[in-house]
Design a protein around this motif. Structure first.
Motif, PDB file in Angstrom:
ATOM      1  N   ASN A 166       0.406  -1.225  -0.099  1.00  0.00           N
ATOM      2  CA  ASN A 166       0.237   0.353  -0.476  1.00  0.00           C
ATOM      3  C   ASN A 166       0.560   1.389   0.099  1.00  0.00           C
ATOM      4  OD1 ASN A 166      -2.574  -1.828  -0.128  1.00  0.00           O
ATOM      5  ND2 ASN A 166      -2.717  -1.589   1.927  1.00  0.00           N
ATOM      6  N   ALA A 167       2.044   1.151   0.733  1.00  0.00           N
ATOM      7  CA  ALA A 167       3.418   2.422   0.690  1.00  0.00           C
ATOM      8  C   ALA A 167       3.391   3.131  -1.054  1.00  0.00           C
ATOM      9  CB  ALA A 167       4.069   2.218   1.064  1.00  0.00           C
TER      10      ALA A 167
ATOM     11  N   PRO B 163       0.701   8.792  -1.698  1.00  0.00           N
ATOM     12  CA  PRO B 163       1.755  10.313  -2.852  1.00  0.00           C
ATOM     13  C   PRO B 163       2.817  10.436  -2.119  1.00  0.00           C
ATOM     14  CG  PRO B 163      -0.958  10.421  -2.751  1.00  0.00           C
ATOM     15  CD  PRO B 163      -0.746   9.208  -1.785  1.00  0.00           C
ATOM     16  N   GLY B 164       2.596  10.729  -1.086  1.00  0.00           N
ATOM     17  CA  GLY B 164       3.472  11.018   0.474  1.00  0.00           C
ATOM     18  C   GLY B 164       4.832  10.221  -0.246  1.00  0.00           C
TER      19      GLY B 164
ATOM     20  N   ASP C 158      11.275  10.363  -4.243  1.00  0.00           N
ATOM     21  CA  ASP C 158      12.221  11.722  -5.272  1.00  0.00           C
ATOM     22  C   ASP C 158      13.238  12.327  -4.460  1.00  0.00           C
ATOM     23  OD1 ASP C 158      10.508  10.651  -7.096  1.00  0.00           O
ATOM     24  OD2 ASP C 158       8.985  12.450  -7.383  1.00  0.00           O
ATOM     25  N   GLU C 159      13.197  12.660  -3.067  1.00  0.00           N
ATOM     26  CA  GLU C 159      13.516  12.885  -2.198  1.00  0.00           C
ATOM     27  C   GLU C 159      14.576  12.875  -1.868  1.00  0.00           C
ATOM     28  OE1 GLU C 159      11.771  14.867   1.482  1.00  0.00           O
ATOM     29  OE2 GLU C 159      10.025  16.549   0.403  1.00  0.00           O
ATOM     30  N   ASP C 160      14.755  11.480  -1.935  1.00  0.00           N
ATOM     31  CA  ASP C 160      15.736  10.952  -1.566  1.00  0.00           C
ATOM     32  C   ASP C 160      16.260  10.230  -2.921  1.00  0.00           C
ATOM     33  OD1 ASP C 160      16.894   8.692   0.309  1.00  0.00           O
ATOM     34  OD2 ASP C 160      15.509   6.643  -0.683  1.00  0.00           O
TER      35      ASP C 160
END
Length: 155
Positions: free
Chosen positions: A122-123, A127-128, A134-136
């Motif tokens: 589910n992760a 959207p978060g 993307d940040e990682d």
């Protein structure tokens, strides 16, 4: 008769009849064993001519016009004409099935990797979580290229 002169059908028939009469007159004087062999050879020749006539795709009717016959040879030729098309269709079906099978294998590999991962499936739909990825990825790119940071500091 001159070599370049062609014979009409009637002339050919007359010549054939004359030859047959002379052969028949001489055949009566042959021994019975030779007559039996000749009769057998004649029967074989007539059977071969009959088979060739039936196998012919084009025959002439009474008016002399060509007519296609659908004899036993016609069906064989018809089947042989469709054989390449059938092979082509079967090949295309086999290719489509192969591609479908490859897609199924690819999806099953992705599913297996998702289920073996530490994160719940589910992760990946959150959207978060996509923003976190993307940040990682940006942090990983900066860590992989520390020389870019040193150039910026020195400038």
């Amino acid at each position: 008769m001159k070599p370049n002169q062609t014979m009409t059908d009637d002339a050919v028939d007359q010549a054939g009849r004359a030859l047959a009469q002379s052969l028949k007159a001489e055949a009566d004087q042959l021994p019975p064993e030779i007559q039996a062999r000749l009769e057998g050879a004649r029967a074989q020749a007539l059977a071969a001519a009959r088979a060739a006539r039936e196998a012919s795709a084009v025959q002439a009717d009474a008016s002399g016009q060509a007519v296609l016959s659908g004899g036993p040879g016609g069906r064989k030729r018809f089947g042989a004409a469709w054989l390449p098309a059938l092979v082509l269709v079967l090949g295309l079906v086999a290719l489509a099935q192969g591609q479908w099978f490859q897609q199924v294998l690819g999806i099953s590999e992705v599913d297996t990797e998702l289920l073996k991962d530490q994160l719940p499936p589910n992760a990946y739909g959150d959207p978060g979580f996509n923003e976190y990825l993307d940040e990682d990825a940006q942090k990983t790119d900066k860590e992989a290229r520390p020389e870019d940071d040193q150039k910026d500091e020195g400038a």
